[in-house]
Every structure is written in C-alpha cells, then in structure tokens.
Scaffold this motif. Structure first.
Motif, PDB file in Angstrom:
ATOM      1  N   ALA A 258      -8.630 -13.448 -11.796  1.00  0.00           N
ATOM      2  CA  ALA A 258      -9.497 -14.415 -11.126  1.00  0.00           C
ATOM      3  C   ALA A 258     -10.728 -14.726 -11.964  1.00  0.00           C
ATOM      4  N   LEU A 259     -11.134 -13.769 -12.804  1.00  0.00           N
ATOM      5  CA  LEU A 259     -12.313 -13.946 -13.645  1.00  0.00           C
ATOM      6  C   LEU A 259     -11.964 -13.626 -15.095  1.00  0.00           C
ATOM      7  N   VAL A 260     -12.709 -14.183 -15.993  1.00  0.00           N
ATOM      8  CA  VAL A 260     -12.592 -13.849 -17.418  1.00  0.00           C
ATOM      9  C   VAL A 260     -14.003 -13.696 -17.980  1.00  0.00           C
ATOM     10  N   VAL A 261     -14.096 -12.941 -19.068  1.00  0.00           N
ATOM     11  CA  VAL A 261     -15.370 -12.742 -19.745  1.00  0.00           C
ATOM     12  C   VAL A 261     -15.378 -13.599 -21.008  1.00  0.00           C
ATOM     13  N   ALA A 262     -16.317 -14.539 -21.081  1.00  0.00           N
ATOM     14  CA  ALA A 262     -16.422 -15.397 -22.253  1.00  0.00           C
ATOM     15  C   ALA A 262     -16.942 -14.591 -23.438  1.00  0.00           C
ATOM     16  N   PRO A 263     -16.550 -14.953 -24.660  1.00  0.00           N
ATOM     17  CA  PRO A 263     -17.012 -14.205 -25.843  1.00  0.00           C
ATOM     18  C   PRO A 263     -18.529 -14.109 -25.945  1.00  0.00           C
ATOM     19  N   GLU A 264     -19.226 -15.213 -25.633  1.00  0.00           N
ATOM     20  CA  GLU A 264     -20.684 -15.166 -25.725  1.00  0.00           C
ATOM     21  C   GLU A 264     -21.290 -14.260 -24.647  1.00  0.00           C
ATOM     22  N   GLU A 265     -20.630 -14.193 -23.494  1.00  0.00           N
ATOM     23  CA  GLU A 265     -21.097 -13.308 -22.436  1.00  0.00           C
ATOM     24  C   GLU A 265     -20.906 -11.848 -22.856  1.00  0.00           C
ATOM     25  N   ALA A 266     -19.750 -11.533 -23.435  1.00  0.00           N
ATOM     26  CA  ALA A 266     -19.493 -10.171 -23.908  1.00  0.00           C
ATOM     27  C   ALA A 266     -20.487  -9.771 -24.992  1.00  0.00           C
ATOM     28  N   ALA A 267     -20.810 -10.707 -25.902  1.00  0.00           N
ATOM     29  CA  ALA A 267     -21.762 -10.412 -26.973  1.00  0.00           C
ATOM     30  C   ALA A 267     -23.155 -10.149 -26.411  1.00  0.00           C
ATOM     31  N   ALA A 268     -23.555 -10.914 -25.396  1.00  0.00           N
ATOM     32  CA  ALA A 268     -24.874 -10.709 -24.793  1.00  0.00           C
ATOM     33  C   ALA A 268     -24.961  -9.346 -24.112  1.00  0.00           C
ATOM     34  N   ILE A 269     -23.874  -8.942 -23.454  1.00  0.00           N
ATOM     35  CA  ILE A 269     -23.860  -7.629 -22.790  1.00  0.00           C
ATOM     36  C   ILE A 269     -23.931  -6.509 -23.826  1.00  0.00           C
ATOM     37  N   GLU A 270     -23.215  -6.672 -24.928  1.00  0.00           N
ATOM     38  CA  GLU A 270     -23.263  -5.678 -25.997  1.00  0.00           C
ATOM     39  C   GLU A 270     -24.695  -5.521 -26.510  1.00  0.00           C
ATOM     40  N   ALA A 271     -25.393  -6.626 -26.673  1.00  0.00           N
ATOM     41  CA  ALA A 271     -26.772  -6.561 -27.157  1.00  0.00           C
ATOM     42  C   ALA A 271     -27.680  -5.862 -26.150  1.00  0.00           C
TER      43      ALA A 271
ATOM     44  N   ALA B 217     -19.165 -11.169  -6.028  1.00  0.00           N
ATOM     45  CA  ALA B 217     -18.837 -12.346  -5.222  1.00  0.00           C
ATOM     46  C   ALA B 217     -17.323 -12.484  -5.067  1.00  0.00           C
ATOM     47  N   ALA B 218     -16.571 -12.209  -6.142  1.00  0.00           N
ATOM     48  CA  ALA B 218     -15.112 -12.295  -6.053  1.00  0.00           C
ATOM     49  C   ALA B 218     -14.549 -11.219  -5.140  1.00  0.00           C
TER      50      ALA B 218
ATOM     51  N   GLY C 207     -10.875  -7.297 -20.191  1.00  0.00           N
ATOM     52  CA  GLY C 207     -10.138  -7.370 -18.929  1.00  0.00           C
ATOM     53  C   GLY C 207     -10.167  -6.061 -18.175  1.00  0.00           C
ATOM     54  N   GLN C 208     -10.060  -4.947 -18.886  1.00  0.00           N
ATOM     55  CA  GLN C 208     -10.114  -3.640 -18.240  1.00  0.00           C
ATOM     56  C   GLN C 208     -11.501  -3.349 -17.698  1.00  0.00           C
ATOM     57  N   ARG C 209     -12.532  -3.866 -18.362  1.00  0.00           N
ATOM     58  CA  ARG C 209     -13.887  -3.706 -17.821  1.00  0.00           C
ATOM     59  C   ARG C 209     -14.038  -4.476 -16.515  1.00  0.00           C
ATOM     60  N   LEU C 210     -13.454  -5.665 -16.443  1.00  0.00           N
ATOM     61  CA  LEU C 210     -13.465  -6.402 -15.172  1.00  0.00           C
ATOM     62  C   LEU C 210     -12.745  -5.609 -14.086  1.00  0.00           C
ATOM     63  N   ALA C 211     -11.616  -4.988 -14.446  1.00  0.00           N
ATOM     64  CA  ALA C 211     -10.883  -4.171 -13.474  1.00  0.00           C
ATOM     65  C   ALA C 211     -11.735  -2.999 -13.009  1.00  0.00           C
ATOM     66  N   LEU C 212     -12.458  -2.377 -13.929  1.00  0.00           N
ATOM     67  CA  LEU C 212     -13.339  -1.265 -13.566  1.00  0.00           C
ATOM     68  C   LEU C 212     -14.409  -1.723 -12.581  1.00  0.00           C
ATOM     69  N   LEU C 213     -15.049  -2.850 -12.880  1.00  0.00           N
ATOM     70  CA  LEU C 213     -16.083  -3.371 -11.978  1.00  0.00           C
ATOM     71  C   LEU C 213     -15.482  -3.743 -10.627  1.00  0.00           C
TER      72      LEU C 213
ATOM     73  N   ALA D 117      -9.207  -4.627  -7.705  1.00  0.00           N
ATOM     74  CA  ALA D 117      -9.366  -4.724  -9.153  1.00  0.00           C
ATOM     75  C   ALA D 117      -8.299  -5.612  -9.767  1.00  0.00           C
ATOM     76  N   ALA D 118      -7.065  -5.505  -9.258  1.00  0.00           N
ATOM     77  CA  ALA D 118      -5.975  -6.334  -9.784  1.00  0.00           C
ATOM     78  C   ALA D 118      -6.213  -7.808  -9.494  1.00  0.00           C
ATOM     79  N   ARG D 119      -6.769  -8.124  -8.326  1.00  0.00           N
ATOM     80  CA  ARG D 119      -7.054  -9.526  -8.006  1.00  0.00           C
ATOM     81  C   ARG D 119      -8.133 -10.079  -8.931  1.00  0.00           C
ATOM     82  N   VAL D 120      -9.074  -9.229  -9.293  1.00  0.00           N
ATOM     83  CA  VAL D 120     -10.161  -9.684 -10.166  1.00  0.00           C
ATOM     84  C   VAL D 120      -9.689  -9.826 -11.602  1.00  0.00           C
ATOM     85  N   ALA D 121      -8.906  -8.849 -12.086  1.00  0.00           N
ATOM     86  CA  ALA D 121      -8.626  -8.774 -13.518  1.00  0.00           C
ATOM     87  C   ALA D 121      -7.157  -8.779 -13.883  1.00  0.00           C
ATOM     88  N   SER D 122      -6.234  -8.837 -12.921  1.00  0.00           N
ATOM     89  CA  SER D 122      -4.785  -8.796 -13.115  1.00  0.00           C
ATOM     90  C   SER D 122      -4.274  -7.359 -13.022  1.00  0.00           C
TER      91      SER D 122
END
Length: 445
Positions: free
Chosen positions: A417-430, A171-172, A215-221, A317-322
């Motif tokens: 523009a986006l950040v990954v919350a800790p709980e979101e990162a933990a859910a993805i890891e699982a 969406a971003a 943050g680098q994963r956001l840049a990759l996406l 990618a820079a706009r999404v993640a810096s």
C-alpha cells in the motif's frame, strides 16, 4: 576502515546419517536438509552417569517433551482459530484475565486505603504499620511506564522525514501519529504507551533497522503500529498495569539471604537472628510462590489473545508492505543470534573497537549489514526448521515464527500500500546518522 570477516568458501560434505551431499559453512553448524541430521547441535550426555542420574535425566526429557507437545497443540489451536477469521472478541479468556486484573488492583487500593485509615487510629504501633503499608503501596503501585532518560529519544524536530514516514504508516494502519520515537541498540522493535497521558512510543532497534530493506522496514512499522489496533488486551491500561504490578510484587517478595554474620553477634543473638531470617524468608517464599502462580495464570489467560494479536499485526504489516516483505522481516528476525555474533566479532577487531571517527563507524555498519546479508540460505532454513521443532519465536509472547510465515500465505498481499521514495530513504538515513555514530560506539565499547 574496518574489514568484515571473510568466510571460507563452502565445502561439500556428506551427511553421516543418510549419506546425502550437503554444503557447509565454517561459521554455522553443518546439517542435512534431507534427514535433519544435526539440525540442533547438542552436547552428548556424560557417559559416567549413574543409573539413578540416567533415570532422572530420562524423566526430565519426557517432561520437556510433554510440555513441548502441549505447547504445540495450543499454538496450532490459536493458529487455526485466527486462520479461520476469528476476531479478538471471539476469544473469551481475556475476560477472566480482566477480572483477575481487577483483583490485583483491588489489593493495591485496599492496601493504600487501609494504610491511610491507620493514620487516624489512636495507637502509634498501628500508625507505624500504616506508614509501612503506605511504603509498600508506593512500591507495589501500578507502573504506567515512562520515557527513559538515556539519549535514545529522537524528537520530531530532529527527524521530520522519519516521523513523516511513520505518520503515513500510522494513517494506513488506522491509528494516530506516534508521539515519540526511540532508537536503541537492540535487534528488535516495539510499540507501547507510557504515562498518565498514554503517550505512544515506537522503539526501533537500529541494528535491526540497518539489516532491513525499505519494504521490510515498512513491514516493521506496520506490524508495530498495528499493535495499537489489533485488539491486544495486554497493551491496555487495565490489564497491562496489572501485569506490571504483579511483576513488581514478584521481585519484592523474593527471599533475601544475608551473608554470614558470625563474629559480629553473640551465639544466642545469632541464633535468634537466623531464626527470624528463616521465618521471614519462608513467609516471603510463600508470597513469592503465590504471586508467581498469579502471573502464570495471567499469562495463560492472555496468551491466546496475545498470539492472535501478533498474527493480526502481521496481517496489517502485509497490507502496508506486502506479504513477501513481511516474510522477509520475519526471516531477518530469525538472525538475532547471528547479529550478536557478528557484533562480538567486529568488536574484537582492534581497528574497529578503537575507532571513534564517523568513517570508522560507517565502516562498522557496512561490515555488520554485509555479514548478515552473507548468512547462507541453509542457515536461515535451519533456524526456520528449528522454529518448527522447538516452537521458537521472537520471544515467549509471540507465536512460533514458522506459523507466522505460514499464516501470511492464507491471505497473500502481492502489492504494498505504501512505498519509500529514494529521496525519503536518503533523508531518513541522514537523520539517523548521529544516532548511528553513538550506537556504533556503544556496541563496540
């Protein structure tokens, strides 16, 4: 629990070229940042070369130097055009590529139509030719791609948190949600569309994903999904299918060399068979040369557009993640060789190789990421300077990595523009845990 390879502490040494003090690490080549001594370690040429061999080697070296200089001028030209703000439609070479793609598709359609027409001719030899033509038309048809049946597909129901993150990035970026996510054992990632319905497929290499921060994963996406909106004509159905068709033609027209049949045939029959084989191979070699020429021409016509699209995907990618996280992603991509070496080293440890339990696999990923994190800064700098010297990048379709990093500095984006919350990162890891187990076993096999 596997153990990581422990490097010896860096030992200072002196550059033999400029006598500057430098720091070395036994895992990586020693080099001098000042004069770039040993930047690219090479094997010394044989001392017993004849004068003719030395001249041939010199000519080859000069040809390689000329080719590199030409490639540098082209890369710098594309960089300058994109840095000046040119959009994808300002490069007109893709129009010629589209025309050439049309010729390729017309040949395929003509072969199919002609073969069908021969089925209505009142001559059985011509009908046989038509059947052969139909077979060739099927073999040489445009490939629209399909999902591999190798267990790499991660369905939305099995990974809602990962899909939700990818949807937010989409969406971003300005594109729609992805249809399918694949997770592979590669140190890379990609985005594409497959099938008649052009389903979008995001492929994530788990070794690369594990080596990146949030943050680098956001840049990759952002970069990969940016390929859906960055004006890359190569990913379109018309041009992309023409390239895949030509590639298939190139494989099919490669000459075939049969083994020795002496003893199986009489001398006269053997001579006739050998003559027929030479004639067939000559005809196929001519066709293969022509197809290779067309492929090279298409690559030349699309390289400017394709490299410009990579720069624009980096900007997305820079706009999404810096910009800083996007640069971190590019620097991590430089470590693909180190990643392969680390995997081989861990595979050689019998305790890791034989482990089939989740705890052992978790130890593998911990060891793998720790090894990559321990790559000294001077090795990353060496790889970056090699990109400057040799124009190296992710592959031949990408601009040199040093130019991609330089481009990020033109329009820096300090905040994501986006950040990954800790709980979101933990859910993805699982969600990735089952694939992490399977891929680790594959890498250690």
């Amino acid at each position: 629990m596997p153990t990581s390879h422990t490097a010896a502490p860096p030992e200072p040494s002196v550059c033999p070229s400029c006598a500057a003090a430098l720091t070395s690490d036994e895992r990586y080549p020693a080099w001098c940042p000042g004069c770039e001594w040993n930047l690219s370690p090479v094997v010394a040429p044989a001392a017993d070369l004849s004068a003719r061999q030395r001249r041939a080697a010199e000519r080859e070296w000069e040809a390689q130097a000329d080719a590199l200089a030409l490639a540098r001028r082209r890369a710098e030209q594309v960089y300058g055009v994109v840095a000046a703000g040119a959009g994808p439609r300002e490069d007109r070479t893709w129009i010629a590529a589209m025309v050439l793609a049309g010729v390729v598709h017309l040949v395929t359609v003509g072969l199919l139509a002609g073969s069908v027409a021969l089925q209505f001719v009142d001559s059985w030899p011509l009908r046989v030719v038509g059947w052969l033509g139909l077979a060739f038309a099927v073999v040489l048809r445009p490939r629209l791609g399909r999902l591999p049946d190798d267990g790499s597909v991660l369905r939305r129901a099995a990974a809602p948190a990962l899909y939700a993150l990818v949807d937010r990035v989409a969406a971003a970026v300005g594109t729609g949600p992805v249809d399918v996510i694949r997770v592979t054992d590669e140190f890379n990632a990609s985005f594409g569309r497959v099938g008649l319905g052009r389903r979008s497929v995001l492929t994530l290499g788990l070794p690369l994903w594990e080596a990146l921060g949030d943050g680098q994963r956001l840049a990759l996406l952002g970069h990969e999904l940016g390929h859906d909106v960055n004006g890359d004509h190569r990913s379109g159905r018309w041009l992309g299918s023409a390239i895949s068709t030509l590639t298939q033609w190139w494989y099919v027209t490669q000459p075939v060399h049969h083994g020795d049949r002496s003893g199986m045939l009489t001398d006269s029959v053997q001579e006739i068979a050998n003559l027929g084989q030479r004639i067939a191979n000559l005809a196929m070699a001519c066709g293969n040369w022509l197809v290779g020429l067309l492929l090279g021409l298409l690559e030349r016509l699309t390289s400017r557009s394709g490299q410009g699209a990579e720069y624009r995907a980096d900007a997305i990618a820079a706009r999404v993640a810096s910009s800083s996280d996007t640069e971190g992603l590019l620097r991590t991509l430089l470590l693909s060789g180190s990643a392969a070496t680390v995997q081989a080293r861990l595979r050689s440890l019998s305790g890791v190789r034989q482990s089939s339990h989740a705890a052992g696999v978790a130890g593998f990923w911990a060891a793998f990421t720790a090894e990559l994190a321990s790559v000294p800064p001077q090795e990353t700098e060496r790889l970056l300077r090699l990109s400057v010297r040799e124009l190296s990048g992710v592959d031949s379709s990408h601009p040199p990595t040093y130019l991609r990093i330089r481009m990020l500095g033109h329009r820096p984006v300090p905040a994501p523009a986006l950040v990954v919350a800790p709980e979101e990162a933990a859910a993805i890891e699982a969600e990735l845990a089952p694939l992490r187990l399977r891929i680790a076993r594959e890498l250690l096999a």
